[in-house]
Design an enzyme around this catalytic site. Structure first.
Site, PDB file in Angstrom:
ATOM      1  N   CYS A 340       0.893  -1.168   0.000  1.00  0.00           N
ATOM      2  CA  CYS A 340       0.000   0.000   0.000  1.00  0.00           C
ATOM      3  C   CYS A 340       0.927   1.212   0.000  1.00  0.00           C
ATOM      4  O   CYS A 340       1.134   1.849   1.026  1.00  0.00           O
ATOM      5  CB  CYS A 340      -0.877  -0.020   1.231  1.00  0.00           C
ATOM      6  SG  CYS A 340      -2.155  -1.271   1.159  1.00  0.00           S
ATOM      7  N   PRO A 343       1.229   7.678  -1.029  1.00  0.00           N
ATOM      8  CA  PRO A 343       1.989   8.427  -2.036  1.00  0.00           C
ATOM      9  C   PRO A 343       3.497   8.199  -1.979  1.00  0.00           C
ATOM     10  O   PRO A 343       4.237   8.852  -2.688  1.00  0.00           O
ATOM     11  CB  PRO A 343       1.647   9.881  -1.704  1.00  0.00           C
ATOM     12  CG  PRO A 343       1.447   9.857  -0.219  1.00  0.00           C
ATOM     13  CD  PRO A 343       0.835   8.529   0.103  1.00  0.00           C
ATOM     14  N   GLY A 344       3.950   7.307  -1.109  1.00  0.00           N
ATOM     15  CA  GLY A 344       5.333   6.868  -1.259  1.00  0.00           C
ATOM     16  C   GLY A 344       6.313   7.242  -0.179  1.00  0.00           C
ATOM     17  O   GLY A 344       7.513   7.034  -0.350  1.00  0.00           O
ATOM     18  N   LYS A 346       7.231   5.893   2.563  1.00  0.00           N
ATOM     19  CA  LYS A 346       8.106   4.789   2.988  1.00  0.00           C
ATOM     20  C   LYS A 346       8.822   4.170   1.796  1.00  0.00           C
ATOM     21  O   LYS A 346       9.985   3.777   1.904  1.00  0.00           O
ATOM     22  CB  LYS A 346       7.305   3.755   3.777  1.00  0.00           C
ATOM     23  CG  LYS A 346       6.728   4.370   5.049  1.00  0.00           C
ATOM     24  CD  LYS A 346       6.011   3.406   5.922  1.00  0.00           C
ATOM     25  CE  LYS A 346       5.363   4.126   7.101  1.00  0.00           C
ATOM     26  NZ  LYS A 346       4.128   4.875   6.746  1.00  0.00           N
ATOM     27  N   ASP A 364      -0.199   0.066  -5.422  1.00  0.00           N
ATOM     28  CA  ASP A 364      -1.294   0.810  -4.787  1.00  0.00           C
ATOM     29  C   ASP A 364      -2.519   0.768  -5.686  1.00  0.00           C
ATOM     30  O   ASP A 364      -2.407   0.746  -6.911  1.00  0.00           O
ATOM     31  CB  ASP A 364      -0.910   2.263  -4.483  1.00  0.00           C
ATOM     32  CG  ASP A 364      -1.746   2.840  -3.352  1.00  0.00           C
ATOM     33  OD1 ASP A 364      -1.255   2.894  -2.202  1.00  0.00           O
ATOM     34  OD2 ASP A 364      -2.912   3.221  -3.607  1.00  0.00           O
ATOM     35  N   ASP A 392      -5.032  -3.675  -7.014  1.00  0.00           N
ATOM     36  CA  ASP A 392      -5.519  -4.059  -5.693  1.00  0.00           C
ATOM     37  C   ASP A 392      -4.615  -5.204  -5.243  1.00  0.00           C
ATOM     38  O   ASP A 392      -4.506  -6.219  -5.935  1.00  0.00           O
ATOM     39  CB  ASP A 392      -6.982  -4.524  -5.820  1.00  0.00           C
ATOM     40  CG  ASP A 392      -7.589  -4.894  -4.475  1.00  0.00           C
ATOM     41  OD1 ASP A 392      -6.855  -5.390  -3.594  1.00  0.00           O
ATOM     42  OD2 ASP A 392      -8.803  -4.683  -4.303  1.00  0.00           O
ATOM     43  N   ASP A 410       1.721  -1.299   4.772  1.00  0.00           N
ATOM     44  CA  ASP A 410       1.423  -0.093   5.549  1.00  0.00           C
ATOM     45  C   ASP A 410      -0.076   0.139   5.357  1.00  0.00           C
ATOM     46  O   ASP A 410      -0.494   0.867   4.461  1.00  0.00           O
ATOM     47  CB  ASP A 410       2.264   1.063   4.986  1.00  0.00           C
ATOM     48  CG  ASP A 410       2.188   2.302   5.849  1.00  0.00           C
ATOM     49  OD1 ASP A 410       2.002   2.163   7.074  1.00  0.00           O
ATOM     50  OD2 ASP A 410       2.309   3.411   5.294  1.00  0.00           O
ATOM     51  N   CYS A 463      -0.737   3.757  11.268  1.00  0.00           N
ATOM     52  CA  CYS A 463      -0.502   4.974  12.068  1.00  0.00           C
ATOM     53  C   CYS A 463      -1.663   5.116  13.046  1.00  0.00           C
ATOM     54  O   CYS A 463      -2.177   6.199  13.261  1.00  0.00           O
ATOM     55  CB  CYS A 463      -0.298   6.209  11.204  1.00  0.00           C
ATOM     56  SG  CYS A 463      -1.710   6.661  10.237  1.00  0.00           S
TER      57      CYS A 463
HETATM   58  C1  LIG Z   1      -1.661   4.425   4.694  1.00  0.00           C
HETATM   59  S1  LIG Z   1      -1.722   4.780   3.059  1.00  0.00           S
HETATM   60  C2  LIG Z   1      -0.097   4.328   2.578  1.00  0.00           C
HETATM   61  C3  LIG Z   1       0.939   5.357   2.887  1.00  0.00           C
HETATM   62  C4  LIG Z   1       2.257   4.999   2.273  1.00  0.00           C
HETATM   63  N1  LIG Z   1       2.708   3.712   2.692  1.00  0.00           N
HETATM   64  C5  LIG Z   1       3.309   6.024   2.601  1.00  0.00           C
HETATM   65  O1  LIG Z   1       4.185   5.766   3.431  1.00  0.00           O
HETATM   66  O2  LIG Z   1       3.278   7.096   1.999  1.00  0.00           O
HETATM   67  C6  LIG Z   1      -2.670   3.438   2.512  1.00  0.00           C
HETATM   68  C7  LIG Z   1      -2.666   3.220   1.031  1.00  0.00           C
HETATM   69  O3  LIG Z   1      -3.314   1.982   0.801  1.00  0.00           O
HETATM   70  C8  LIG Z   1      -3.884   2.036  -0.472  1.00  0.00           C
HETATM   71  N2  LIG Z   1      -4.819   0.905  -0.579  1.00  0.00           N
HETATM   72  C9  LIG Z   1      -6.007   0.751   0.038  1.00  0.00           C
HETATM   73  N3  LIG Z   1      -6.545  -0.421  -0.311  1.00  0.00           N
HETATM   74  C10 LIG Z   1      -5.676  -1.042  -1.141  1.00  0.00           C
HETATM   75  C11 LIG Z   1      -5.667  -2.282  -1.824  1.00  0.00           C
HETATM   76  N4  LIG Z   1      -6.685  -3.133  -1.707  1.00  0.00           N
HETATM   77  N5  LIG Z   1      -4.607  -2.583  -2.606  1.00  0.00           N
HETATM   78  C12 LIG Z   1      -3.576  -1.717  -2.731  1.00  0.00           C
HETATM   79  N6  LIG Z   1      -3.546  -0.525  -2.117  1.00  0.00           N
HETATM   80  C13 LIG Z   1      -4.572  -0.193  -1.323  1.00  0.00           C
HETATM   81  C14 LIG Z   1      -4.497   3.411  -0.507  1.00  0.00           C
HETATM   82  O4  LIG Z   1      -4.706   3.817  -1.825  1.00  0.00           O
HETATM   83  C15 LIG Z   1      -3.430   4.237   0.213  1.00  0.00           C
HETATM   84  O5  LIG Z   1      -2.583   4.852  -0.703  1.00  0.00           O
END
Ligand SMILES: C[S@@+](CC[C@H](N)C(=O)[O-])C[C@H]1O[C@@H](n2cnc3c(N)ncnc32)[C@H](O)[C@@H]1O
Length: 525
Positions: A340, A343-344, A346, A364, A392, A410, A463
């Protein structure tokens, strides 16, 4: 524009794991007014001329309109401003369209006040509304109050009570705004209510609830006194005890601090970053925990305006998020999946630690956010070790035989650990969300586990500070997947962050960072 977007999303997404659902800002009756097309009859017709009104303080006009946009349209409760698009300059356009007049342009000081007032007014909404309704003539006056009038009153109350601005100047200025933006009678009402407030302040007799009675009554009182939803207070009181819950709410209501990560992927060291901050005279201190990080309480506007982010020299990233990357502990040459990723925050940090060898597969479901990740990776010169995959993760892992050394999940979560940075999140999050989130987190964990090679590592992070999204998800996962076991994280982060079960936990009240959790799980060979 990419950096502006990435900055916005970095802050909101790094801090807001709420992207599991579309922004569902539930509007109550009072907020169903268009802000870009003000209602007829609400506004003085002469305002349609869009004259510049030099008598209205720009920060109040902009704050009132921004608060309307956030409450009605779900706009970001930006903690940042930048001159240019999406910023103060642009916001004067909203003021013109909403109020029918413009004010003089915002100066830097005004912009700082807007940030302060908007963030503070949103945080303290429940507390402020309690006082406003208590000082209204009758209950209907409050419940039927038009949106703009309510925002003006909230601003006035916040300025007097929390910013301790000279009360009579605040009364005069907000009365003037109400008269010009609405009508004479609205100004009179603001005058009457604000003057009552000043009297109560002078007599130390603010009509606030007392902390007494049964648990429910006390929870309601605490929710008002510390301006949080009642369900959060009840949950935290149960998990943490009342004293700790109060400390947490005080943290959530405090001014957020920020950290910058020097972009070593581009050859920028922390010493280089410190030199830049010294030149800008931005007060900062070195992170105790992470070599590339610098902590700052104020001055982010200056960092932005100086172009440090735009040039990719550093990123805004909380140390609590950086420590999750320490738990992953990426090594040059390894293959990593960030499930997940957008926007990147990590992904980029992990990529910068690979020294050009290995690959981070950034997956993502959100294409727009993934595009931002890709652009930022180029800017940070780590695009050579990042591939982006729009998918997904659940279908991706079902249909793919990829097996990697390390997998980071994450997960989307409630974001209850980052309420100090995300002023509006507490009001958008509902108790019902928690159940939905837990199911999603379980599904994502199952999917992520399929991508771990035998002997590899799966890191689950959030978080959130809520055990149901953290320890309980891991316990349930381990029951479903006996081929995984906990790899205690003592080797990767300072001892202070290690829980009794060997997980990583950053506690806002204890560490003065955002709340975050991570579990490191190894897959049997
Ligand atoms: C907590 S944010 C991630 C933050 C990111 N790891 C960072 O450090 O910037 C959660 C992310 O999960 C993505 N997400 C939610 N459901 C998902 C899925 N089924 N498959 C892939 N990504 C998913 C969302 O689009 C979102 O960008």
């Amino acid at each position: 524009m990419a950096h502006v977007l990435s900055l916005r999303v970095l802050l909101s997404a790094e801090t807001n794991k709420s992207s599991f659902s579309s922004k569902s800002l539930k509007l109550d009756k009072r907020t169903k007014t268009s802000i870009s097309a003000p209602r007829k009859g609400n506004l003085n017709p002469s305002h349609k001329t869009q004259k510049v009104n030099l008598e209205i303080s720009p920060h109040r006009a902009v704050s009132a309109v921004r608060l309307m946009r956030i409450e009605m349209g779900g706009a970001f409760a930006d903690l940042l401003n930048e001159k240019g698009k999406g910023s103060g300059a642009n916001e004067m356009g909203y003021v013109g369209r909403t109020l029918g007049f413009r004010t003089r342009d915002l100066e830097d000081r005004d912009l700082r006040l807007v940030t302060d007032i908007v963030g503070g007014t949103i945080r303290w909404k429940r507390y402020l509304d309690h006082l406003i309704s208590s000082l209204c003539h009758d209950a209907n006056t409050f419940t039927r109050m038009e949106p703009l009038l309510l925002q003006i009153l909230r601003i006035g109350f916040y300025e007097i009570i929390k910013l301790e601005m000279p009360p009579y100047a605040v009364v005069d200025e907000n009365v003037r705004l109400a008269k010009v933006a609405l009508r004479h009678g609205a100004g009179n009402m603001v005058n009457a209510i604000l003057r009552k407030l000043v009297l109560h302040m002078e007599n130390s007799s603010l009509p606030l609830p007392k902390l007494e009675g049964d648990d429910r009554t006390q929870a309601r009182a605490l929710a008002t006194l510390h301006s949080h939803p009642v369900w959060m207070v009840r949950r935290w009181t149960k998990h943490l005890g009342q004293e700790e819950a109060i400390r947490l709410m005080m943290w959530n209501n405090s001014d957020p601090s920020f950290s910058l990560r020097a972009n070593s992927g581009k050859g920028v060291s922390r010493a280089d970053l410190v030199t830049k901050l010294d030149v800008l005279k931005v007060p900062h201190e070195l992170s105790f925990y992470l070599n590339d990080f610098v902590r700052m309480k104020t001055g982010l506007q200056m960092v932005i305006q100086a172009g440090l982010l735009k040039e990719g020299l550093c990123s805004v990233q909380d140390e609590s998020a950086g420590l999750v990357v320490s738990v992953v502990d990426p090594q040059p040459g390894e293959s990593i999946v960030d499930c997940c990723a957008a926007p990147g925050g990590k992904t980029l940090y992990m990529a910068s630690l690979l020294s050009g060898q290995g690959m981070v597969h950034a997956v993502d479901i959100n294409e727009g956010r993934l595009r931002i990740l890709k652009e930022t990776a180029k800017l940070h010169q780590v695009d050579g070790v990042i591939t982006t995959i729009h998918a997904d993760i659940r279908t991706f892992s079902d249909n793919n035989t990829m097996k990697c050394d390390r997998v980071l999940l994450d997960a989307p979560c409630s974001g209850l650990g980052v309420l100090s940075k995300r002023a509006d999140l507490r009001w958008n999050r509902k108790l019902e969300d928690m159940e939905q989130l837990k199911n999603l987190q379980d599904e994502l964990l199952d999917a992520a586990s399929l991508l771990v090679k035998p002997g590899g590592v799966l890191v689950y992070s959030t978080c959130s500070i809520d055990p149901e999204e953290n320890e309980e998800r891991i316990a349930a996962f381990l029951l479903r997947h006996p081929d995984f076991c906990i790899d205690p994280i003592g080797r990767y982060v300072p001892p202070d962050f290690v829980t009794e079960h060997g997980f990583y936990f950053s506690n806002p009240v204890k560490h003065f960072l955002d709340g975050a959790f991570a579990a490191r799980l190894s897959r049997a060979i």
